[in-house]
Design a protein around this motif. Structure first.
Motif, mmCIF file in Angstrom:
data_model
loop_
_atom_site.group_PDB
_atom_site.id
_atom_site.type_symbol
_atom_site.label_atom_id
_atom_site.label_comp_id
_atom_site.label_asym_id
_atom_site.label_seq_id
_atom_site.Cartn_x
_atom_site.Cartn_y
_atom_site.Cartn_z
ATOM 1 N N ARG A 96 0.920 -1.201 -0.284
ATOM 2 C CA ARG A 96 0.083 -0.105 0.120
ATOM 3 C C ARG A 96 0.591 1.147 -0.255
ATOM 4 N N ILE A 97 1.950 1.204 0.228
ATOM 5 C CA ILE A 97 2.721 2.271 0.990
ATOM 6 C C ILE A 97 3.379 2.512 -0.674
ATOM 7 N N TYR A 98 4.330 1.404 -1.597
ATOM 8 C CA TYR A 98 4.498 1.812 -2.393
ATOM 9 C C TYR A 98 3.169 2.197 -3.307
ATOM 10 N N GLU A 99 2.473 1.474 -3.204
ATOM 11 C CA GLU A 99 0.973 2.401 -4.658
ATOM 12 C C GLU A 99 0.769 3.574 -4.399
ATOM 13 N N SER A 100 0.299 3.518 -3.379
ATOM 14 C CA SER A 100 0.175 5.440 -3.002
ATOM 15 C C SER A 100 1.657 6.403 -3.908
ATOM 16 N N GLU A 101 1.371 7.437 -3.853
ATOM 17 C CA GLU A 101 1.977 8.577 -4.242
ATOM 18 C C GLU A 101 2.556 9.501 -2.785
ATOM 19 N N ILE A 102 3.969 9.504 -2.992
ATOM 20 C CA ILE A 102 5.486 9.751 -1.573
ATOM 21 C C ILE A 102 3.976 11.389 -0.996
ATOM 22 N N TRP A 103 3.054 12.100 -2.043
ATOM 23 C CA TRP A 103 3.004 13.000 -1.706
ATOM 24 C C TRP A 103 1.024 12.576 -0.359
ATOM 25 N N ASN A 104 1.139 11.948 -1.455
ATOM 26 C CA ASN A 104 -0.230 11.030 -0.287
ATOM 27 C C ASN A 104 0.237 10.948 1.594
ATOM 28 N N LEU A 105 0.978 10.699 1.545
ATOM 29 C CA LEU A 105 1.776 9.771 2.922
ATOM 30 C C LEU A 105 1.323 11.057 4.171
ATOM 31 N N PRO A 106 0.778 10.459 5.592
ATOM 32 C CA PRO A 106 0.742 11.654 6.006
ATOM 33 C C PRO A 106 1.522 13.357 6.223
ATOM 34 N N GLU A 107 0.989 13.869 6.361
ATOM 35 C CA GLU A 107 2.554 15.097 6.524
ATOM 36 C C GLU A 107 2.825 15.233 7.170
ATOM 37 N N GLU A 108 2.267 14.093 8.807
ATOM 38 C CA GLU A 108 2.839 14.739 10.437
ATOM 39 C C GLU A 108 3.489 13.789 10.370
ATOM 40 N N GLN A 109 4.371 12.558 9.360
ATOM 41 C CA GLN A 109 4.266 11.867 9.073
ATOM 42 C C GLN A 109 6.194 11.729 9.114
ATOM 43 N N CYS A 110 5.446 12.061 7.846
ATOM 44 C CA CYS A 110 6.637 12.168 6.718
ATOM 45 C C CYS A 110 7.212 13.391 6.165
ATOM 46 N N GLY A 111 8.339 13.355 6.775
ATOM 47 C CA GLY A 111 9.385 14.601 6.442
ATOM 48 C C GLY A 111 9.677 15.241 4.869
ATOM 49 N N ILE A 112 9.282 14.020 4.101
ATOM 50 C CA ILE A 112 9.673 14.879 2.931
ATOM 51 C C ILE A 112 9.145 16.023 2.224
ATOM 52 N N ILE A 113 7.409 15.643 2.899
ATOM 53 C CA ILE A 113 6.970 17.232 2.519
ATOM 54 C C ILE A 113 7.400 18.556 2.845
ATOM 55 N N PRO A 114 7.293 18.682 4.046
ATOM 56 C CA PRO A 114 7.902 19.528 4.785
ATOM 57 C C PRO A 114 9.067 20.028 4.083
ATOM 58 N N ALA A 115 10.437 18.943 4.202
ATOM 59 C CA ALA A 115 11.331 19.941 3.967
ATOM 60 C C ALA A 115 11.590 20.034 2.660
ATOM 61 N N LEU A 116 11.106 19.488 1.233
ATOM 62 C CA LEU A 116 10.991 20.583 0.479
ATOM 63 C C LEU A 116 10.205 21.513 -0.401
ATOM 64 N N ARG A 117 8.980 21.271 0.334
ATOM 65 C CA ARG A 117 7.882 22.746 0.578
ATOM 66 C C ARG A 117 8.712 24.013 0.795
ATOM 67 N N LEU A 118 9.755 23.502 2.201
ATOM 68 C CA LEU A 118 10.048 24.507 2.723
ATOM 69 C C LEU A 118 11.040 25.328 1.583
ATOM 70 N N SER A 119 11.857 24.787 0.486
ATOM 71 C CA SER A 119 12.423 25.351 -0.366
ATOM 72 C C SER A 119 11.568 25.676 -1.576
ATOM 73 N N TYR A 120 10.556 25.756 -1.291
ATOM 74 C CA TYR A 120 9.516 26.135 -2.281
ATOM 75 C C TYR A 120 8.944 27.703 -1.526
ATOM 76 N N HIS A 121 8.519 28.065 -0.523
ATOM 77 C CA HIS A 121 8.533 28.595 0.415
ATOM 78 C C HIS A 121 9.390 29.841 0.537
ATOM 79 N N HIS A 122 10.172 29.467 0.184
ATOM 80 C CA HIS A 122 11.408 29.922 0.301
ATOM 81 C C HIS A 122 11.474 31.385 -1.055
ATOM 82 N N LEU A 123 10.987 30.846 -2.536
ATOM 83 C CA LEU A 123 11.118 31.639 -3.504
ATOM 84 C C LEU A 123 10.725 32.878 -3.926
ATOM 85 N N PRO A 124 11.552 33.408 -4.516
ATOM 86 C CA PRO A 124 10.370 34.499 -4.629
ATOM 87 C C PRO A 124 8.900 34.597 -5.199
#
Length: 578
Positions: A399-427
């Motif tokens: 189930r984890i493999y078949e799901s997109e990483i972005w559909n994993l719970p954000e509070e459990q998955c550090g990938i989303i905030p780590a990469l979104r932070l880079s986007y947040h800092h863009l002009p």
């Protein structure tokens, strides 16, 4: 999960509220009804813009706010289309005025212009009359969004923005290593850094920088070096300071001073702090780690480093190549993807408390598929491994493999905030360019000029003089390279590629506005889609293009051919329907 990028939308509204709307107002100055409508736009749009930052924060938990943002995004594109119509008509009339005019008849000389206009209205006036209904519809939608904004409480949220943003600060990494997990994959870089640090640095300040995209292991490498036993013997004093989003020289200097003295410091004067720090460091070999620097201001850097002299070595970690250039490092370490074997070790240590699958053969095949999905990103291997740490059933791994990483719970998955932070800092202007890149397929290798042409076709490069367009495009592109959103291809140094998870991030922030038609699976696009790419295959039928049935206002249609190991672009098509 789709998230509207407020700053990209804010940048879009900046363009509309600015030059585009001003030009339209000048063009319709002689048409009272249209002029009044556009003046309403000019007053409403900034009020809506003011709450975008808070709307973005609340959209994940409040579906009403998310829907409001989606409606605003659609409206912004419709406003842009109408302003384009005004701009086109003005240009057409200007070109028409430059053409040789036929001689006026003798009879027409004796008829007043106002009578002629009443019998034969000028083309401009007819066009403006035809636009009244469209413009009025936009005004009604703007007013509706304003009313809805108030009912969602966005006005109140705005006034509380400063305090609400401070409730859950980003958890900052420390110098302490996880004693349970064995770190792999950066031994070469670690060994080289330690050798450089142990060398003679008594002649001045030495700086080493670690550069890479979010989740690539910059902080982990710094921790490995900082805690190495030989380093402890080579330096008298050490300090680890993690930067916050806002640069504060006083707070940073105070943190460094407190780290080496273990004393509370009450000074609030930067000069006194730096004098005291300099005294403490005189004659000492000092190692300082400055983790996660975003600040690109050279003057700020020179102020911060002024107390340091002979014997000080600084390790800087950053996602921005420009920061690495500013700090003038003795050597810059650019972190690339890990090998699948290294990712496997990280993954299994967190998921199975083991170095491999030898003791858990039932998970080997599905585990290796998950590792390939991590695409060399150590943070992804760690985050997904951690999710599976207590999962004992093979089906859950699937189930984890078949799901997109972005559909994993954000509070459990550090990938989303780590990469979104880079986007947040863009002009905001770079956020729009990056979100547009979501129409590119994964593994698509592109040239700088190609990307600039796509941005230019969509009007994402804002300039006053045409000769500057390419220069601005080059600047935008290199900024995204500097921030690790684009990486040089390992196959061809003249081409670039987006990491798979960065491509996913682009799709997340673009939402339904950008779509890709790929593979043989039947797809349906949202009526909100404005930009699309299409991977050409040998046996395409009309049925495949039914995906576009609901698309009414497509702007970009980009055909791409996949040939062996690369994509090629047969032609660039910029279209507008509707």
């Amino acid at each position: 999960m789709s998230v509207i990028g407020e700053a990209a939308l804010s940048g879009f509204l900046d363009l509309l509220v600015g030059k585009s709307l001003d030009s339209a107002l000048n063009f319709v100055a002689d048409h009272n009804q249209l002029h009044q409508q556009l003046k309403q736009w000019q007053s409403i749009l900034p009020d809506i813009q003011a709450v975008l930052d808070d709307a973005e924060e609340n959209q994940i938990k409040n579906m009403g706010v998310k829907k409001w943002l989606e409606n605003l995004q659609d409206l912004a594109y419709d406003v842009d289309d109408i302003l384009d119509e005004f701009a086109y008509e003005e240009l057409r009339l200007n070109l028409q005025d430059t053409q040789p005019q036929a001689r006026p008849s003798k009879i027409r000389k004796f008829i007043p212009d106002r009578i002629i206009r009443s019998i034969f209205p000028p083309t401009s006036f007819q066009f403006k009359n035809s636009m009244i209904t469209k413009v009025k519809d936009i005004t009604d939608r703007l007013n509706s969004l304003t009313t809805r904004r108030s009912s969602l409480g966005l006005s109140e949220i705005l006034s509380q923005a400063a305090t609400s943003k401070g409730k859950q600060p980003r958890l900052q990494p420390t110098s302490v290593l996880d004693g349970v997990v064995e770190y792999v994959g950066r031994h070469k870089e670690k060994t080289e850094m330690i050798e450089l640090l142990k060398g003679n640095n008594l002649n001045g300040v030495s700086v080493l920088s670690i550069v890479g995209m979010g989740g690539m292991g910059k902080t982990t490498l710094a921790q490995l070096v900082y805690n190495d036993a030989t380093i402890n013997k080579s330096f008298d004093l050490k300090a680890w300071v993690c930067f916050s989003d806002n640069f504060d020289a006083i707070a940073l200097t105070k943190a460094i001073l407190q780290s080496i003295t273990s004393e509370t410091c009450d000074y609030s004067n930067l000069d006194l702090l730096q004098v005291k720090l300099k005294e403490k460091l005189t004659g000492k070999r000092f190692l300082l780690v400055l983790d996660d620097i975003w600040n690109e201001n050279y003057n700020d850097w020179t102020i911060l480093r002024s107390p340091f002299g002979a014997g000080t070595t600084i390790i800087v970690t950053t996602r921005l190549q420009i920061v690495s250039s500013i700090v003038d490092p003795l050597k810059a370490f650019h972190l690339d993807k890990l090998s699948d074997d290294d990712c496997l070790s990280i993954f299994t240590q967190h998921a199975l408390k083991a170095r491999n699958f030898d003791g858990h053969p039932q998970f080997k095949e599905i585990g290796e598929k998950i590792i390939r999905k991590c695409n060399g990103l150590p943070l992804a291997a760690k985050a997904i491994g951690s999710l599976l740490r207590t999962v004992k059933y093979h089906r859950e791994w699937e189930r984890i493999y078949e799901s997109e990483i972005w559909n994993l719970p954000e509070e459990q998955c550090g990938i989303i905030p780590a990469l979104r932070l880079s986007y947040h800092h863009l002009p905001s202007y770079l956020k729009r360019c990056f979100a547009y890149c979501s129409i590119l397929p994964k593994d698509y290798e592109f040239e700088e000029e190609e990307m600039i042409l796509l941005w230019r076709a969509e009007g994402l490069l804002q300039q006053k003089a045409m000769p500057q367009v390419k220069d601005i495009g080059n600047q935008y592109f290199q900024d995204l390279v500097s921030r690790s959103f684009f990486q040089i291809s390992s196959k061809d140094e003249s081409r670039f590629v987006m990491h798979d998870l960065i491509n996913d991030l682009a799709q997340v922030v673009a939402g339904d506005i950008c779509s890709k038609l790929e593979g043989d699976m039947q797809q349906k696009f949202s009526n909100r889609t404005r930009h699309s790419s299409y991977i050409v295959s040998d046996y395409d039928t009309v049925k495949k293009f039914e995906a576009f049935d609901q698309v009414k206002s497509l702007r970009t249609f980009l055909p791409l051919i996949f040939s062996r190991n690369y994509f090629s672009r047969p032609f660039l098509t910029e279209v507008r329907f509707g």
